[in-house]
Write a protein that holds these residues in place. Sequence first.
Motif, short mmCIF file in Angstrom:
data_model
loop_
_atom_site.label_atom_id
_atom_site.label_comp_id
_atom_site.label_asym_id
_atom_site.label_seq_id
_atom_site.Cartn_x
_atom_site.Cartn_y
_atom_site.Cartn_z
N ASN A 129 31.78 10.13 2.50
CA ASN A 129 32.82 9.84 3.49
C ASN A 129 33.40 8.45 3.22
N ASN A 131 36.28 5.31 2.74
CA ASN A 131 37.31 4.65 3.55
C ASN A 131 38.50 4.38 2.63
N ASP A 137 34.56 -1.57 1.59
CA ASP A 137 33.78 -0.74 2.51
C ASP A 137 33.42 0.58 1.86
N THR A 138 34.34 1.14 1.08
CA THR A 138 34.04 2.37 0.36
C THR A 138 32.87 2.18 -0.59
N LYS A 140 30.43 0.14 -0.29
CA LYS A 140 29.22 0.09 0.54
C LYS A 140 28.79 1.49 0.94
N ARG A 141 29.75 2.31 1.34
CA ARG A 141 29.44 3.69 1.75
C ARG A 141 28.87 4.50 0.58
N GLU A 144 25.22 3.36 -0.15
CA GLU A 144 24.28 3.87 0.85
C GLU A 144 24.07 5.38 0.69
#
Length: 353
Positions: A129, A131, A137-138, A140-141, A144
């Motif tokens: 998912n 961003n 931020d992407t 980081k996603r 994770e």
Amino acid sequence: MFSLWRNLNRTRAVSADFSSLRTSRSDALCVKNTRTYSGKRYNVPPSAEFVARVSGIPTMAKLPFQETAEGLDAAFVGVPIDTGTSNRPGARFGPRQIRVESAMLRSYNSGTRAAPYESLMVADIGDVNVNVYDLKDTCKRIREAYRKILATGCIPLTMGGDHTIAYPILQAIAEKHGPVGLVHVDAHADTSDVVLGEKIGHGTPFRRCVEEGLLDCKRVVQIGLRGTGYSADSYEWSRAQGFRVVQAEECWFKSLAPLMAEVRGQMGSGPVYLSFDIDALDPGFAPGTGTPEIAGLTPIQGVEIIRGCRGLSLVGCDLVEVSPPYDTTGNTALTGANLLFEMLCVLPNVKYH
């Protein structure tokens, strides 16, 4: 519960013949593959002999979808971003189109006799998912999400998305495995430091990986590099780190099987990541990409490179930079789907007939 009961009863009702076990998509999701030696159940894609390719919801190779990597040996996962792209956008649609074109794939590799679905539990676990408004931020996603995938022991086979994604994926992989070897197939080295003031983009991932100690630099090879550059020697930095650089000119008019024998020796027994940018191939074969460069590799050479990784301790693979808007034929995504299947076939513990 009714659906589960219905599928189980259908499975009991079918004969032991392998072809008849795949009479419908719902049967295929819970079928027992009778050709295995252990009797373990595997996910087997439905055969186009019995189920029309155009039917059903597109998943990679028409495999079952599941939400996590739990219980899987390998998983196809999409990372649909092009926020890090420097030229033509559209790679955010790559995973979706690769899945659509992958309906052409069958269960066995006729060239190598690999039988991945008799060896590994494989599924499509959907997309990260991302961003699309914030690349940091992407990243980081992605990091994770891959930590969770790797924690299950599953090997991720990634559909990009632009090549930025290799950076956070390798962050997660290095957390688990330590510095890894890298087989990087690409028209570009992707080792720029700063582009338009930004340190994260599809031209910078492997510079960031080196800075963070994610790569075992003596076990890195870059194959297919070419094109115009910002300096006379665009690959000086790569060589200074200890990378082996194989420019496209060294690949013209020859088989790459001998090269891959040398690469296997270079990689040794340590963990290895395979990153394949579709623009490594000549745009005559794969026009649907953001930064095409003429005089590239052929699909045959691309397959030779991947098959040449058999025997390596592969801990992850990606196929990136498919941009469907620039190829109305779908051929670039079809090629990408086939290359991903070849990657599946060379993972550790795959059975060969």
